[in-house]
Scaffold this motif. Structure first.
Motif, PDB file in Angstrom:
ATOM      1  N   GLY A   1      -2.152   7.536  -6.427  1.00 63.06           N
ATOM      2  CA  GLY A   1      -3.039   8.069  -5.199  1.00 63.06           C
ATOM      3  C   GLY A   1      -4.048   7.067  -4.872  1.00 63.06           C
ATOM      4  O   GLY A   1      -5.110   7.576  -4.058  1.00 63.06           O
ATOM      5  N   ILE A   2      -4.096   5.712  -5.019  1.00 63.45           N
ATOM      6  CA  ILE A   2      -5.035   4.725  -4.870  1.00 63.45           C
ATOM      7  C   ILE A   2      -5.200   4.890  -3.196  1.00 63.45           C
ATOM      8  O   ILE A   2      -4.047   4.386  -2.570  1.00 63.45           O
ATOM      9  CB  ILE A   2      -4.983   3.625  -5.399  1.00 63.45           C
ATOM     10  CG1 ILE A   2      -5.029   3.693  -6.963  1.00 63.45           C
ATOM     11  CG2 ILE A   2      -5.935   2.537  -5.209  1.00 63.45           C
ATOM     12  CD1 ILE A   2      -4.454   3.019  -7.997  1.00 63.45           C
ATOM     13  N   THR A   3      -6.163   4.484  -2.721  1.00 62.10           N
ATOM     14  CA  THR A   3      -6.255   4.325  -1.286  1.00 62.10           C
ATOM     15  C   THR A   3      -6.199   2.769  -0.974  1.00 62.10           C
ATOM     16  O   THR A   3      -6.590   1.935  -1.814  1.00 62.10           O
ATOM     17  CB  THR A   3      -7.553   5.078  -0.609  1.00 62.10           C
ATOM     18  OG1 THR A   3      -8.644   4.197  -1.146  1.00 62.10           O
ATOM     19  CG2 THR A   3      -7.470   6.506  -0.773  1.00 62.10           C
ATOM     20  N   SER A   4      -5.903   2.228   0.196  1.00 59.59           N
ATOM     21  CA  SER A   4      -5.768   0.911   0.725  1.00 59.59           C
ATOM     22  C   SER A   4      -7.234   0.395   0.403  1.00 59.59           C
ATOM     23  O   SER A   4      -7.341  -0.665   0.539  1.00 59.59           O
ATOM     24  CB  SER A   4      -5.144   0.945   1.971  1.00 59.59           C
ATOM     25  OG  SER A   4      -5.892   1.559   3.077  1.00 59.59           O
TER      26      SER A   4
ATOM     27  N   ALA B   1      -5.425  -2.265  -3.338  1.00 61.83           N
ATOM     28  CA  ALA B   1      -4.203  -2.085  -4.161  1.00 61.83           C
ATOM     29  C   ALA B   1      -3.156  -2.851  -3.946  1.00 61.83           C
ATOM     30  O   ALA B   1      -2.214  -3.497  -4.973  1.00 61.83           O
ATOM     31  CB  ALA B   1      -3.755  -0.468  -4.589  1.00 61.83           C
TER      32      ALA B   1
ATOM     33  N   THR C   1      -3.693  12.022 -12.289  1.00 63.35           N
ATOM     34  CA  THR C   1      -4.203  10.541 -12.333  1.00 63.35           C
ATOM     35  C   THR C   1      -5.225  10.283 -13.420  1.00 63.35           C
ATOM     36  O   THR C   1      -5.209   9.422 -14.243  1.00 63.35           O
ATOM     37  CB  THR C   1      -4.898  10.241 -11.059  1.00 63.35           C
ATOM     38  OG1 THR C   1      -3.816  10.158 -10.025  1.00 63.35           O
ATOM     39  CG2 THR C   1      -5.232   8.623 -11.012  1.00 63.35           C
TER      40      THR C   1
ATOM     41  N   ALA D   1      -3.511   1.040 -12.111  1.00 64.53           N
ATOM     42  CA  ALA D   1      -3.686   2.339 -11.509  1.00 64.53           C
ATOM     43  C   ALA D   1      -4.805   3.083 -12.087  1.00 64.53           C
ATOM     44  O   ALA D   1      -5.897   3.529 -11.476  1.00 64.53           O
ATOM     45  CB  ALA D   1      -2.528   3.299 -11.710  1.00 64.53           C
TER      46      ALA D   1
ATOM     47  N   GLU E   1       0.823  -1.193   0.046  1.00 68.07           N
ATOM     48  CA  GLU E   1      -0.015   0.039  -0.030  1.00 68.07           C
ATOM     49  C   GLU E   1       1.036   1.147   0.086  1.00 68.07           C
ATOM     50  O   GLU E   1       0.334   2.398  -0.590  1.00 68.07           O
ATOM     51  CB  GLU E   1      -0.632   0.166   1.159  1.00 68.07           C
ATOM     52  CG  GLU E   1      -1.915  -1.089   1.194  1.00 68.07           C
ATOM     53  CD  GLU E   1      -2.894  -1.266   0.087  1.00 68.07           C
ATOM     54  OE1 GLU E   1      -3.206  -0.333  -0.620  1.00 68.07           O
ATOM     55  OE2 GLU E   1      -3.650  -2.416   0.054  1.00 68.07           O
ATOM     56  N   ARG E   2       2.100   1.148   0.527  1.00 66.67           N
ATOM     57  CA  ARG E   2       3.167   2.310   0.459  1.00 66.67           C
ATOM     58  C   ARG E   2       3.557   2.622  -1.040  1.00 66.67           C
ATOM     59  O   ARG E   2       3.834   3.853  -1.218  1.00 66.67           O
ATOM     60  CB  ARG E   2       4.338   1.938   1.272  1.00 66.67           C
ATOM     61  CG  ARG E   2       4.073   1.875   2.869  1.00 66.67           C
ATOM     62  CD  ARG E   2       5.243   1.256   3.652  1.00 66.67           C
ATOM     63  NE  ARG E   2       5.162   1.460   4.790  1.00 66.67           N
ATOM     64  CZ  ARG E   2       5.548   2.270   5.503  1.00 66.67           C
ATOM     65  NH1 ARG E   2       6.517   3.218   5.096  1.00 66.67           N
ATOM     66  NH2 ARG E   2       5.288   2.502   6.797  1.00 66.67           N
TER      67      ARG E   2
ATOM     68  N   ASP F   1       4.283   5.773  -6.519  1.00 65.64           N
ATOM     69  CA  ASP F   1       5.044   6.615  -5.351  1.00 65.64           C
ATOM     70  C   ASP F   1       6.489   6.283  -5.511  1.00 65.64           C
ATOM     71  O   ASP F   1       6.899   5.352  -5.543  1.00 65.64           O
ATOM     72  CB  ASP F   1       4.444   6.417  -3.892  1.00 65.64           C
ATOM     73  CG  ASP F   1       5.147   7.401  -3.032  1.00 65.64           C
ATOM     74  OD1 ASP F   1       6.325   7.499  -2.719  1.00 65.64           O
ATOM     75  OD2 ASP F   1       4.293   8.518  -2.509  1.00 65.64           O
TER      76      ASP F   1
ATOM     77  N   ARG G   1       1.989   3.598  -3.581  1.00 61.97           N
ATOM     78  CA  ARG G   1       0.607   3.916  -4.072  1.00 61.97           C
ATOM     79  C   ARG G   1       0.581   3.985  -5.460  1.00 61.97           C
ATOM     80  O   ARG G   1       1.554   4.768  -6.062  1.00 61.97           O
ATOM     81  CB  ARG G   1       0.159   5.462  -3.316  1.00 61.97           C
ATOM     82  CG  ARG G   1       0.199   5.262  -1.743  1.00 61.97           C
ATOM     83  CD  ARG G   1       0.152   6.564  -1.007  1.00 61.97           C
ATOM     84  NE  ARG G   1      -1.060   7.409  -1.421  1.00 61.97           N
ATOM     85  CZ  ARG G   1      -2.192   7.319  -1.047  1.00 61.97           C
ATOM     86  NH1 ARG G   1      -2.494   6.596  -0.112  1.00 61.97           N
ATOM     87  NH2 ARG G   1      -3.205   8.281  -1.612  1.00 61.97           N
TER      88      ARG G   1
END
Length: 803
Positions: free
Chosen positions: A140-143, A147, A727, A270, A134-135, A186, A137
């Motif tokens: 900008g996708i959230t957990s 993802a 995005t 993504a 999840e780090r 990221d 990213r």
């Protein structure tokens, strides 16, 4: 993903959800290169097959019992199984530990050994918690959209489907490098993914090693466990080999061809997860049996208590992984007071493998594993432990060199221990020290430590470091929880001390510091300036790592790298001596490898020539493999373009990217190679990678310019709105009107992207000849970045140094 294990077989079945069809299609290319065959213990006949089946059943039966129905030795057995599941060292190293564990009855030892072998065969080792990804990213996708699980599935497919494990790992790394460069992932992804890819790669290596071991035992009618111990001594397990090994042409081709395909799959992921139509969490269907821990609740509590009684020494790879995450563990969000206290206790006591596995089980059982921090600790501890994979088991009471023997053998002035260090640990650290000094002399035979004082204990005063060489008293301090893996670095400081005494007739300081500080203008000063400029360094502004730019520190890091590289040439890991693995997995010290120019290598050798010369065969090898004339790999070529002009304004940065692109084409241009099909395929793949790298670099330059403008215009909120716009714009996801905070900026954003797109296609002023220049000289696989320094600094400084 679902993992199905039935009748001794590991059958991996991927159920494709509608949104994953595209990702599966993209990986058909990778998979077509030849996935490893499915390994089944059912392929073995006779006693071997029966023993493996019995071991598998034994672990399954133990794990099904409640804690109060387990004897102490059975709890310890489950601890070994959990360590294998988490990838805390090679499964074959763990088996040898279990076979010698004095707290396990003979029958239990054998059952645990075959149980771990069955886990290796089933691909049920080296577990990775998808939460750590999840780090990385994606756009900008959230957990909440899971993802991390999606990314882990892609990584597993890439590694399992590659022609070799190394090719798979490199494909994953390159894919994330490309996506991080253009803002899809990221930037932190590159480091996290290197750890994850290493774990997935080692899982495949362990499966292949276990299959080869048991097939050989069946064919030669040998006891598999006896054969296992012999193979460990002979360094025959691939999972226990160093990773700094030469890459084959086949692996180069796979990396250059499949890295961009993997990057495309990540961008597609993504785009899909970032779409407003994605409203549900696509959790993996079925259960991955490797995710089921052996230590839960009261069983973990019992092992935690037993580990305190067993009282084995601290292991630096584990202790350091926990320590560097101390703040993240104790300050985690969403924890109750009891859970926070439990985490603080974990940080204070989880300093070896057994304690780590038990403590993690306790935290998981009480729900204190929320977030990704504990998963990150386990991941880092596992990858840090890779350099200990060739370690021979040690238990209290095992023999070790006596202090006087060590002092006489190596000329050490004295070896002392802190009063608080348990007597039973002292033989362990003496053995560690003797091995380290022996391995160092294997690389640098003329190294002398005569007169050095060694203290195995805490650092003096308020010093904060993993270990310390104190030049005033010429004392080496090795803290029990962090000293292992730093010895090459600290003894490099002592070589520096010896050089100061020999060349400058000064005691109590380092020659490299003196040469640069006093502007001596001699061979050492010239070589040191080149080394400081060429050795890849972390951010020198990081307050947690002070004085990293100091010449003595640069020389010590370079020597640490050299020791790891030469040991790797001989198939050896010196985990007590150095924690360095490769340019991305640099270990838990501050060591970094040479930069792309390779100029650090002759400069480092020039300094060592004054005090402890590298033997000619190793010297020639390290120059050819890592020096200025080496051939660069696909990820290095891509990275050179991606990093070009990173801190410059957009127009200047695009020009730097163009210049780097020209040099890149020199390395992969239409050269007069032989007509070998392999060379032609490699060149074609590298051409494609060059084009993709240019596009990613120019796109990334535009993204950075957009973010910078948004931040300057309106601060954090405007920056976030710009990220959302990027995005949608680059991912192609449907979107409505832009956020009002950036409406005025959108025309400028579009202009940046247009300029980058033009440069990336080679049609604009900066990029019109980037990859098809008319009169570009061809290096045919050489290093076009060897002199990529101001005013050819390598040639000038090398001449001054007499290289």
């Amino acid at each position: 993903m679902s993992l199905l294990i039935h009748s001794g077989r590991n059958l991996r079945r991927i159920r494709l959800l509608p949104g994953r069809v595209l990702l599966a299609f993209l990986f058909l290319v990778i998979l077509s290169l030849g996935a490893c065959s499915r390994i089944s213990s059912g392929a073995f006949n006779g006693d071997v097959n029966g023993l493996v089946t019995e071991g598998r059943a034994y672990l399954a039966e133990l794990s099904s019992r409640p804690a109060d129905h387990l004897a102490d030795h059975e709890v310890i057995a489950l601890g070994y199984a959990e360590r294998a599941r988490l990838g805390l060292g090679s499964p074959f190293r763990l088996i040898e530990y279990a076979l010698r564990d004095p707290d396990l009855p003979d029958e239990t030892r054998t059952l645990v050994a075959y149980g771990i072998l069955s886990r290796a065969l089933d691909g049920a080792t080296y577990f990775v918690d998808p939460r750590v990804l999840e780090r990385a990213r994606l756009g900008g996708i959230t957990s909440a959209l899971n993802a991390g699980t999606r990314q882990l599935e892609l990584i597993e497919e890439a590694v399992s489907g590659a022609p070799t494990v190394m090719a798979g790992e490199r494909t994953v790394r390159l894919g994330y490098l490309l996506t991080a460069s253009d803002g899809t992932a990221d930037p932190v992804a590159n480091t996290i993914v290197a750890h994850v890819a290493a774990m997935i790669g080692d899982r495949r290596r362990a499966r292949e090693d276990a299959s080869r071991l048991l097939r050989t035992a069946r064919n030669t009618h040998e006891d598999p466990l006896t054969l296992l111990e012999a193979w460990r001594r002979e360094l025959r397990f691939s999972v226990e080999q160093p990773r700094m090994v030469p890459v084959t042409m086949r692996e180069e081709e796979a990396e250059a061809r499949n890295g961009p395909i993997f990057a495309m799959a990540l961008r597609s992921l993504a785009q899909r997860l970032g779409s407003p139509t994605t409203l549900v969490d696509e959790s993996a269907d079925g259960e991955d049996l490797n995710s089921r821990p052996f230590l839960e609740g009261h069983v973990a509590e019992r092992l935690r208590a037993l580990s305190s009684l067993r009282d084995y020494p601290a292991q630096a790879p584990v202790a350091v992984a926990v320590e560097i995450n101390r703040d993240g563990l104790s300050g985690g969000m969403g924890l109750t007071r009891v859970q926070r206290l439990a985490r603080e206790e974990f940080v204070g006591e989880a300093w070896n493998e057994e304690k780590l596995a038990a403590g993690a089980g306790v935290l998981t059982g009480m729900g204190a594993d929320v977030g990704d921090r504990l998963s990150l600790v386990l991941l880092q501890a596992a990858t840090f432990l890779r350099v200990w994979n060739q370690e021979e088991p040690w238990f209290p009471g095992d023999p070790a060199p006596a202090v006087r023997e060590m002092e006489a053998r190596f000329g050490i002035s004295s070896i002392s221990f802190d009063d608080g260090l348990p007597d039973s640990w002292r033989s362990y650290y003496l053995r560690m020290l003797a091995r380290s000094l022996t391995e160092l002399q294997r690389v640098l035979p003329r190294t002398s430590v005569r007169g050095v004082e060694i203290v195995i204990g805490k650092l003096p005063g308020d010093a904060q470091a993993l270990a310390l060489h104190e030049p005033g008293s010429r004392t080496l301090y090795l803290p029990p929880r962090s000293g292992a893996g730093t010895i090459a670095h600290e003894l490099a400081h002592d070589l520096d001390w010896q050089l100061a005494r020999r060349r400058y007739v000064v005691r109590g300081g380092y020659a490299t510091d003196m040469a640069v500080r006093d502007n001596r203008g001699d061979r050492i000063a010239a070589a040191m300036m080149e080394l400081s400029a060429s050795l890849v360094q972390p951010d020198l502004d990081d307050e947690s790592m002070p004085r990293l730019g100091r010449p003595a520190e640069v020389f010590a890091r370079g020597t640490d790298w050299l020791v790891a590289a030469v040991l790797a040439r001989d198939g050896r890991l010196g985990g007590y001596l150095t924690s360095f693995q490769d340019p991305v997995l640099t270990g838990y010290g501050t060591t970094r490898g040479p930069d792309i120019s390779g100029a650090a290598v002759p400069a480092l050798l020039a300094i060592l020539d004054e005090v402890s010369p590298v033997p000619e065969p190793a010297r020639e090898w390290v120059l050819n493999r890592y020096g200025p004339s080496r051939t660069l790999m696909g990820s290095e070529l891509a990275g050179a373009v991606i990093d070009a002009g990173r801190d410059l304004p957009l127009e200047a940065r695009l020009q730097k990217i163009h210049d780097a692109g020209l040099r890149l084409y020199q390395a992969v241009g239409d050269c007069g190679f032989s007509s070998a099909a392999g060379i032609r395929r490699l060149t074609a793949a590298q051409h494609t990678l060059a084009d993709v790298s240019l596009g990613a670099a120019t796109r990334g330059a535009a993204v950075d310019a957009i973010r910078s403008l948004a931040t300057e215009f309106g601060g954090v909120y405007t920056r976030r709105a710009a990220d959302a716009w990027i995005t949608r714009r680059l991912g192609g996801a449907p979107g409505g009107l832009p956020d009002p905070a950036i409406v005025e900026l959108v025309p400028a954003f579009e202009e940046y992207l247009t300029r980058a797109e033009t440069a990336g296609k080679g049609g604009g002023p900066a990029g019109q000849t980037a990859f098809r220049p008319r009169n570009t000289p061809s290096l045919c696989g050489g290093n076009p970045f060897a002199a990529d320094t101001p005013v050819d600094r390598f040639r000038n400084s090398a001449g001054r140094a007499g290289l």
